[in-house]
Design an enzyme around this catalytic site. Sequence first.
Site, PDB file in Angstrom:
ATOM      1  N   TYR A  59       0.747  -1.468  -0.112  1.00 17.98           N
ATOM      2  CA  TYR A  59       0.381   0.112   0.322  1.00 17.98           C
ATOM      3  C   TYR A  59       1.020   1.196  -0.027  1.00 17.98           C
ATOM      4  O   TYR A  59       0.648   3.005  -0.793  1.00 17.98           O
ATOM      5  CB  TYR A  59      -0.832  -0.087   0.908  1.00 17.98           C
ATOM      6  CG  TYR A  59      -1.161   1.034   1.685  1.00 17.98           C
ATOM      7  CD1 TYR A  59      -2.926   2.156   0.344  1.00 17.98           C
ATOM      8  CD2 TYR A  59      -1.305   1.959   2.473  1.00 17.98           C
ATOM      9  CE1 TYR A  59      -3.158   2.854   1.061  1.00 17.98           C
ATOM     10  CE2 TYR A  59      -1.918   3.396   2.693  1.00 17.98           C
ATOM     11  CZ  TYR A  59      -2.922   3.352   2.082  1.00 17.98           C
ATOM     12  OH  TYR A  59      -3.922   4.718   1.926  1.00 17.98           O
ATOM     13  N   ARG A  70       2.513   8.329  13.402  1.00 17.15           N
ATOM     14  CA  ARG A  70       2.125   9.577  14.311  1.00 17.15           C
ATOM     15  C   ARG A  70       0.815  10.346  14.380  1.00 17.15           C
ATOM     16  O   ARG A  70       0.491  10.016  15.024  1.00 17.15           O
ATOM     17  CB  ARG A  70       2.737  10.440  13.133  1.00 17.15           C
ATOM     18  CG  ARG A  70       2.771  12.293  14.028  1.00 17.15           C
ATOM     19  CD  ARG A  70       2.913  13.509  12.612  1.00 17.15           C
ATOM     20  NE  ARG A  70       2.237  13.008  11.671  1.00 17.15           N
ATOM     21  CZ  ARG A  70       2.536  14.068  10.629  1.00 17.15           C
ATOM     22  NH1 ARG A  70       3.668  14.758  10.422  1.00 17.15           N
ATOM     23  NH2 ARG A  70       1.841  13.914  10.413  1.00 17.15           N
ATOM     24  N   ARG A  99     -10.640   6.647   9.850  1.00 15.01           N
ATOM     25  CA  ARG A  99      -8.926   5.935   8.963  1.00 15.01           C
ATOM     26  C   ARG A  99      -8.438   4.986   9.390  1.00 15.01           C
ATOM     27  O   ARG A  99      -8.108   5.176  10.752  1.00 15.01           O
ATOM     28  CB  ARG A  99      -9.173   6.699   8.264  1.00 15.01           C
ATOM     29  CG  ARG A  99     -10.349   7.768   7.275  1.00 15.01           C
ATOM     30  CD  ARG A  99      -8.957   8.702   6.438  1.00 15.01           C
ATOM     31  NE  ARG A  99      -8.289   9.626   7.618  1.00 15.01           N
ATOM     32  CZ  ARG A  99      -8.397  11.128   7.538  1.00 15.01           C
ATOM     33  NH1 ARG A  99      -9.165  11.519   6.886  1.00 15.01           N
ATOM     34  NH2 ARG A  99      -7.090  12.275   8.558  1.00 15.01           N
ATOM     35  N   PHE A 141      17.221  18.454   0.074  1.00 13.92           N
ATOM     36  CA  PHE A 141      15.829  18.071  -0.138  1.00 13.92           C
ATOM     37  C   PHE A 141      15.143  16.896  -0.154  1.00 13.92           C
ATOM     38  O   PHE A 141      14.078  17.031   0.821  1.00 13.92           O
ATOM     39  CB  PHE A 141      15.357  18.355  -1.871  1.00 13.92           C
ATOM     40  CG  PHE A 141      14.052  17.845  -2.656  1.00 13.92           C
ATOM     41  CD1 PHE A 141      12.470  18.899  -2.422  1.00 13.92           C
ATOM     42  CD2 PHE A 141      13.983  17.219  -2.896  1.00 13.92           C
ATOM     43  CE1 PHE A 141      11.572  18.418  -2.920  1.00 13.92           C
ATOM     44  CE2 PHE A 141      12.647  16.265  -3.769  1.00 13.92           C
ATOM     45  CZ  PHE A 141      11.572  17.505  -3.362  1.00 13.92           C
TER      46      PHE A 141
END
Length: 352
Positions: A158, A205, A215, A273
């Site tokens: 997933y 988290r 959910r 980044f």
Amino acid sequence: MKKEFSHFKPSEKRLTELSKETDDLEFCYEALKKVSRSFAVVIQQLPKELQDPVCLFYLILRGLDTVEDDMQIDQIEKEKLLTSFAERMNKEAFTLKNIGDTQDYQDLMLHFDKVLRVYHGLAPQYKEVITEITDEMAHGMNKYAHEKVISYADWDDYCYYVAGLVGIGLSKLFLASDLEKSEKLADKALSNEMGLFLQKTNIIRDFAEDLEQDRVFWPEEAWKGRVEKLEDLQKNEQTGLNVLNEMVINALNHVPACMDYLESLEDKMVFRFCAIPQLMAIATLAELYNNENVLHKNVKIRKGRTARYFMSINTFEQTKTEFVKILQSLSKQDPSQKVNNILTKVNAYENV
Ligand code: MG
């Protein structure tokens, strides 16, 4: 993709207003700020050449996700929209009305033609990557409209679709720019783990917040057999902590691959980044580990830490040092020795 929950509402103009007074490119960056403030900040770390492709990559996937998340659309209709998304965006600058479960997302889709016009102007090698990833992600979204995340292996699968593919796409964009050359960036498994590490951190988290909104992203394998319903973890604190710690360690298993990936980067800005979100993720995991607050409310990492990473992290060595420091402190709290094994792998990582 998990969305960022904005706890403060910026008093800025709505995208619809901005669409009238900004050109297409400006609109894209305004939209990015609206849908992900943190990503809008990190993207500024990238070399100029990569900023637009990465911004468009993000906005297009966000558009796709907006379709997926809209529970008002009929399922058959939704599957058609998702499956045709990548092909359609290459043919026309389309818009979608009344799609999106918040105002910002609705506005994004209502003015999606502005996003797509900028996309059409990108170099072909970038469009090719964005198309490929968008199409595969749509396929995964349709798959998980029917399947549940039961095992840890399902969880990885997933997360591959919602985040691993983002990592794989970013690596391909870096290579397409010629700013990065390492063959490690073509290794899908490594890029996938970069995405999985971030996604799993967010899922762990956001336990309480997601539960409140019905959910479920925690795999059943982690908690079934220990409690009957996921929300029972809130009542059985020790069990809750055991499950939480197991989830944190599962995520930490991606750290050696992340080190391998980060070490292969050559451009300092691309490195920052990639490295800064990974550092924020491991710092977050360190705060979540054995922390009963996670079961009941949103735990935020200290702002100062984020600022410090932005200011100070420039090299792989600094990043590794920080990872090792955090793993050492976690290892002391982990009786299972699993964190210690991860630490050993990271420490053995000497080919710098
Ligand atoms: Mg979604």
